[in-house]
Design a protein around this motif. Sequence first.
Motif, short mmCIF file in Angstrom:
data_model
loop_
_atom_site.label_atom_id
_atom_site.label_comp_id
_atom_site.label_asym_id
_atom_site.label_seq_id
_atom_site.Cartn_x
_atom_site.Cartn_y
_atom_site.Cartn_z
N ARG A 2 41.02 -39.96 2.19
CA ARG A 2 40.99 -41.35 1.73
C ARG A 2 42.22 -41.59 0.87
O ARG A 2 42.44 -40.89 -0.11
N ALA A 3 43.00 -42.60 1.27
CA ALA A 3 44.23 -42.91 0.55
C ALA A 3 44.21 -44.37 0.11
O ALA A 3 43.62 -45.23 0.78
N LEU A 4 44.87 -44.62 -1.01
CA LEU A 4 45.03 -45.96 -1.53
C LEU A 4 46.51 -46.18 -1.73
O LEU A 4 47.20 -45.30 -2.27
N ALA A 5 47.02 -47.33 -1.28
CA ALA A 5 48.42 -47.68 -1.49
C ALA A 5 48.51 -48.84 -2.47
O ALA A 5 47.68 -49.76 -2.41
N LEU A 6 49.50 -48.77 -3.35
CA LEU A 6 49.72 -49.81 -4.34
C LEU A 6 51.12 -50.38 -4.22
O LEU A 6 52.10 -49.62 -4.17
N TYR A 48 36.18 -45.53 -4.10
CA TYR A 48 36.50 -45.08 -2.74
C TYR A 48 36.75 -43.58 -2.66
O TYR A 48 37.08 -43.07 -1.60
N ASP A 49 36.59 -42.85 -3.76
CA ASP A 49 36.79 -41.40 -3.80
C ASP A 49 38.15 -41.03 -3.19
O ASP A 49 38.24 -40.24 -2.25
N ILE A 50 39.19 -41.60 -3.75
CA ILE A 50 40.55 -41.46 -3.22
C ILE A 50 41.10 -40.07 -3.53
O ILE A 50 40.99 -39.58 -4.65
N SER A 51 41.74 -39.46 -2.52
CA SER A 51 42.37 -38.16 -2.73
C SER A 51 43.90 -38.23 -2.69
O SER A 51 44.57 -37.29 -3.07
N LEU A 78 46.72 -44.34 -15.09
CA LEU A 78 45.56 -44.19 -14.21
C LEU A 78 44.83 -42.87 -14.40
O LEU A 78 43.70 -42.72 -13.94
N ASP A 79 45.46 -41.90 -15.06
CA ASP A 79 44.86 -40.58 -15.24
C ASP A 79 44.34 -40.02 -13.92
O ASP A 79 43.26 -39.45 -13.85
N PHE A 80 45.12 -40.19 -12.86
CA PHE A 80 44.74 -39.74 -11.52
C PHE A 80 45.24 -38.31 -11.35
O PHE A 80 46.43 -38.05 -11.40
N ASP A 81 44.31 -37.37 -11.16
CA ASP A 81 44.69 -35.95 -11.12
C ASP A 81 44.79 -35.38 -9.70
O ASP A 81 44.87 -34.18 -9.51
N LYS A 82 44.82 -36.26 -8.72
CA LYS A 82 44.99 -35.81 -7.34
C LYS A 82 46.40 -36.13 -6.88
O LYS A 82 47.26 -36.47 -7.68
N GLU A 83 46.65 -36.05 -5.60
CA GLU A 83 48.02 -36.20 -5.08
C GLU A 83 48.53 -37.64 -5.21
O GLU A 83 47.84 -38.60 -4.87
#
Length: 126
Positions: A2-6, A48-51, A78-83
Amino acid sequence: MRALALDVGLKRIGVALCVDNIALPLAAILRKNRNQAALEVKNLLGYYDISLLIVGIPKGGSSEEEMSKRIKHFVSLLDFDKEIRFVDESGTSKEALELAVVKSRKKDGKLDSLAALIMIKDYFAL
């Protein structure tokens, strides 16, 4: 995956989602301030459980360095710890305008999310 684009802008953030090679634009985030916008993006990342997070940075042009700094600072909130992948977003807004069914220059964020959709489709070669 699952990917999210900004497509991060100063007033709006275009958002697109890709799940199992199916990509679609989501409603854009209208920025009141960076903390509110970051919270809304964080909520999407969790919901969305984005990876994988794909973030556009405009290459070339006189404001490339400043926009790159601003966008990377926003992403740090965002404190996003994935890729996280930063991609060249040059031309995506123009391409979005060309693809838009209704040729409107409304500031509602639909074109921004369409630009994010183009980034995600280019990234995955969909």
